[in-house]
Design a protein around this motif. Sequence first.
Motif, PDB file in Angstrom:
ATOM      1  N   PHE A  66      15.557  35.317 -61.048  1.00 13.76           N
ATOM      2  CA  PHE A  66      14.224  34.988 -60.554  1.00 13.76           C
ATOM      3  C   PHE A  66      13.203  35.530 -61.559  1.00 13.76           C
ATOM      4  O   PHE A  66      13.142  36.743 -61.788  1.00 13.76           O
ATOM      5  N   PHE A  67      12.436  34.651 -62.150  1.00 17.95           N
ATOM      6  CA  PHE A  67      11.533  35.049 -63.232  1.00 17.95           C
ATOM      7  C   PHE A  67      10.294  34.158 -63.233  1.00 17.95           C
ATOM      8  O   PHE A  67      10.163  33.241 -62.416  1.00 17.95           O
ATOM      9  N   ASN A  68       9.384  34.434 -64.169  1.00 18.26           N
ATOM     10  CA  ASN A  68       8.259  33.540 -64.419  1.00 18.26           C
ATOM     11  C   ASN A  68       7.785  33.755 -65.847  1.00 18.26           C
ATOM     12  O   ASN A  68       7.844  34.885 -66.350  1.00 18.26           O
ATOM     13  N   TYR A  69       7.326  32.687 -66.482  1.00 23.60           N
ATOM     14  CA  TYR A  69       6.812  32.814 -67.845  1.00 23.60           C
ATOM     15  C   TYR A  69       5.669  33.823 -67.925  1.00 23.60           C
ATOM     16  O   TYR A  69       5.458  34.461 -68.957  1.00 23.60           O
ATOM     17  N   GLY A  70       4.929  33.974 -66.841  1.00 27.06           N
ATOM     18  CA  GLY A  70       3.783  34.883 -66.843  1.00 27.06           C
ATOM     19  C   GLY A  70       4.147  36.345 -66.689  1.00 27.06           C
ATOM     20  O   GLY A  70       3.280  37.219 -66.797  1.00 27.06           O
ATOM     21  N   CYS A  71       5.414  36.642 -66.462  1.00 32.47           N
ATOM     22  CA  CYS A  71       5.892  38.019 -66.251  1.00 32.47           C
ATOM     23  C   CYS A  71       6.310  38.642 -67.584  1.00 32.47           C
ATOM     24  O   CYS A  71       7.227  38.153 -68.250  1.00 32.47           O
TER      25      CYS A  71
END
Length: 263
Positions: free
Chosen positions: A100-105
């Motif tokens: 679970f990830f996001n480019y903004g993290c």
Amino acid sequence: MYRGCISFMKSVKKIYLRVSFILLAVAGILVSGYFYRYLQQEKIAKKQVLLTATPTHAPTTPIIFEEGKHYHRISHELTAHKSIQEFISEDPGKIQVIEFFNYGCFWCSRLHPILISWAKTKPVKVVFYSIPVVFNKKWETLAKAYFIVKNLGKTETLDSEFFRSIHQNHVDLGEEKKLKEFFNEKGVPEKQFSELYQSFTVNSSLARAVALANAYHIALSPVIVVNAPSGSYLLTAKAAGTEEALKSVLNYVIAEESKKLGS
């Protein structure tokens, strides 16, 4: 009288020679003893150096990670959620690993490349997924961007570009206009971008990602979830210590669960 003196001198000379000889003999013995001790000490010193320099091959013990410390079990009540059970049912007899990830993290930008590299040599019975989480409106835009990248089949090339642009070049790709410009620079025409951004495929993928993250109660990123025979587990870099250590914990959990699959 003269003869007596000569005789006396001769006697003294003989005594002197005898004493000198004795003294030389004693000195020789002392020197020999000292030299012998010196040689023995040298031998001992050399042995000590060799023992120090020679690597010892102590038997290595396998690292054991503890449940509840390095990784945590997700309750059966939580994994009984319909969204989770539907997801698990897609890979029967497999171990699922979900990032679970996001480019903004920012922390995701550190872990994501490690996991992508790891996935290339993962065990056969392991299925790997990357799923974007949405904690705000900008991350929703970036989550849609991930599914566009996936739809285009360009995750290998564009994933790193996203992280670099956001976290190194400080470009706000959470804004749709800048995101469109970014894709255009990467060879995706504005019309194609707009069609994909509003497409059913991208929006349904986003909806499912949000539902799954909510079902798992994901409140931070990056997080790894492992769905395995004996249950589900949650792994984080904080619990493991570092991003690289997290990979070791992941391999440990997979190895333990693989035994239950008979592999």
